[in-house]
Design an enzyme around this catalytic site. Structure first.
Site, mmCIF file in Angstrom:
data_model
loop_
_atom_site.group_PDB
_atom_site.id
_atom_site.type_symbol
_atom_site.label_atom_id
_atom_site.label_comp_id
_atom_site.label_asym_id
_atom_site.label_seq_id
_atom_site.Cartn_x
_atom_site.Cartn_y
_atom_site.Cartn_z
ATOM 1 C CB THR A 123 -0.895 -0.018 1.257
ATOM 2 O OG1 THR A 123 -1.506 1.254 1.412
ATOM 3 C CG2 THR A 123 -0.114 -0.320 2.522
ATOM 4 C CG ASP A 124 -1.177 4.976 -0.964
ATOM 5 O OD1 ASP A 124 -1.739 4.303 -0.070
ATOM 6 O OD2 ASP A 124 -1.763 5.863 -1.617
ATOM 7 C CD GLU A 125 -3.478 3.520 4.513
ATOM 8 O OE1 GLU A 125 -3.249 3.432 5.726
ATOM 9 O OE2 GLU A 125 -4.613 3.520 4.036
ATOM 10 C CE1 TYR A 150 -3.478 -2.648 5.742
ATOM 11 C CE2 TYR A 150 -3.319 -0.300 5.245
ATOM 12 C CZ TYR A 150 -3.377 -1.617 4.814
ATOM 13 O OH TYR A 150 -3.321 -1.911 3.467
ATOM 14 C CE LYS A 154 -0.040 -4.605 2.992
ATOM 15 N NZ LYS A 154 -0.388 -5.936 2.417
#
Ligand code: NAD
Ligand code: DAU
Length: 341
Positions: A123-125, A150, A154
């Site tokens: 993810t970009d998060e 989260y 990741k």
């Protein structure tokens, strides 16, 4: 190819399997999924009887089950994760277990099985938060700065995947993608929540001032990008994937949905902000464009409307979900009074 797809009963995983069976009918796909609250085999009804598709009900943290599933597999596409930021704030343990420990189990087993490719869907998060007044975007070189349980889980999984490449030579690729939308997205995420609440005549909860920006990508564009990375991507490399150039804040997205469904803005309910709420995500996808020829083909205005149509035409799918465990989560997350500010 003989693929093992983890998390193939979830939103993106099931869209990926449907896409793959359509575009690569000669390949075999094993869908390995624990069927958590987010996993739904109804998503895969149209392909469940194909001879080259198999479902295995399993947990990626279970070493023996993973080793068994990997016999004869040459390509792993790893989607399985706990994926919802708000749930990670309420209770982070399942995120550590599945996203970190589960990824580690899968890496060990894939290395021993000698798979030709391990593709990790991220993810970009992991890159943190951008300023809304800044024009900067995330690239493959952006330093990691995860800010929720989260995204931290990741980020850990990304580091483990890279470690297995550098230390043991596991042939891996990683993609870091922005926010997806489309059919079969669980109605706890902003877009399906806003659509289904509006259809039900309920208010749509908007966190904080509603000015947080996400980089929206139609799910099929994500599937196409992963396909290209599997076919032509360079081993050991990471590719960022994102949507078209326009920035949409959450309020704009919700207003578009309400307007399409004939509802006015009185259906917007501003609620307490998400703790540590990342302000803006934006992806620079030049690398995958220049090296592999990918670009998003679906613009938000058209495909958000098509997504709304899908939810209008598939009410049984989401009404079934919303009448179950989701109700308990909804009450805890938004409170009896909707968590109003
Ligand atoms: P989702 O929550 O809809 O689906 C997750 C799937 O994983 C479910 O089918 C669930 O049953 C399965 N699963 C969970 N724990 C498992 C375990 N221990 N063993 C086996 N299966 C398990 O998630 P999604 O939105 O489809 O996201 C898929 C992947 O893509 C995730 O890794 C996520 O981090 C990543 N991603 C999502 C987005 C997005 O916008 N949704 C964007 C970028 C990256
Ligand atoms: O950026 C990629 C990520 O996108 C993925 O890695 C995650 O798995 C996926 O869940 C998604 O995370 P977000 O937190 O961005 O998605 P969500 O749909 O939960 O929220 C989108 C934005 O909308 C965010 O700014 C929070 C806001 N929001 C969300 C909900 C659920 C609201 O304002 N109200 C809500 O009720």
């Amino acid at each position: 190819m003989n693929l093992l797809v983890t998390g193939g009963a979830g939103f993106i995983g099931s869209n990926f399997i449907l896409y793959w069976m359509r575009t690569h009918p000669e390949d075999s796909v094993i869908n390995f999924d624990k069927l958590t609250y987010a996993g739904n085999l109804e998503n895969l009804k149209e392909i469940e009887n194909l001879p080259n598709y198999v479902f295995i009900h399993g947990d990626i943290c279970d070493t023996n089950a993973v080793i068994k599933a990997l016999a004869d597999v040459d390509t792993v596409v790893h989607f399985a994760a706990e994926s919802h930021v708000d749930r990670s704030i309420l209770e982070s343990s399942p995120f550590i277990q599945t996203n970190i420990v589960g990824t580690h189990v899968l890496l060990e087993a894939s290395l021993k099985a000698g798979v030709k490719r391990f593709h990790h869907v991220s993810t970009d998060e992991v890159f943190g938060s951008l300023d809304i007044h800044d024009s900067k975007k995330f690239t493959e070189a952006t330093p990691y700065d995860p800010r929720s349980p989260y995204s931290a889980s990741k980020a850990s999984s990304d580091h483990l995947v890279r470690a297995y490449y550098h230390t043991y030579g596991l042939p891996m690729t990683i993609t870091n993608c922005s926010n997806n939308y489309g059919p079969y997205q669980f109605p706890e995420k902003l877009i399906p929540l806003a659509i289904t609440n509006s259809i039900e005549g309920k208010k749509v909860p908007v966190y904080g001032d509603g000015f947080n920006i996400r980089d929206w990508l139609y799910v099929e564009d994500h599937c196409r990008a992963i396909d290209l990375v599997l076919q032509k991507g360079k081993i050991g490399e990471t590719y960022c994937i994102g949507g078209t150039d326009q920035d949409f804040n959450n309020l704009t997205i919700v207003k578009k949905i309400l307007s399409f469904l004939g509802k006015d803005e009185s259906f917007i309910e501003f609620v307490k902000d998400r703790p540590g709420h990342d302000r803006r995500y934006a992806i620079n996808w030049d690398k995958i464009h220049k090296e592999l020829g990918w670009k998003p083909l679906h613009d938000v205005d058209t495909w958000l409307m098509k997504t709304i149509e899908w939810y209008k035409n598939n009410q049984q799918w989401w009404r079934h979900i919303k009448s179950g465990e989701y109700q308990t989560y909804y009450k805890e997350q938004y409170g009896r009074n909707g968590g109003k500010t």
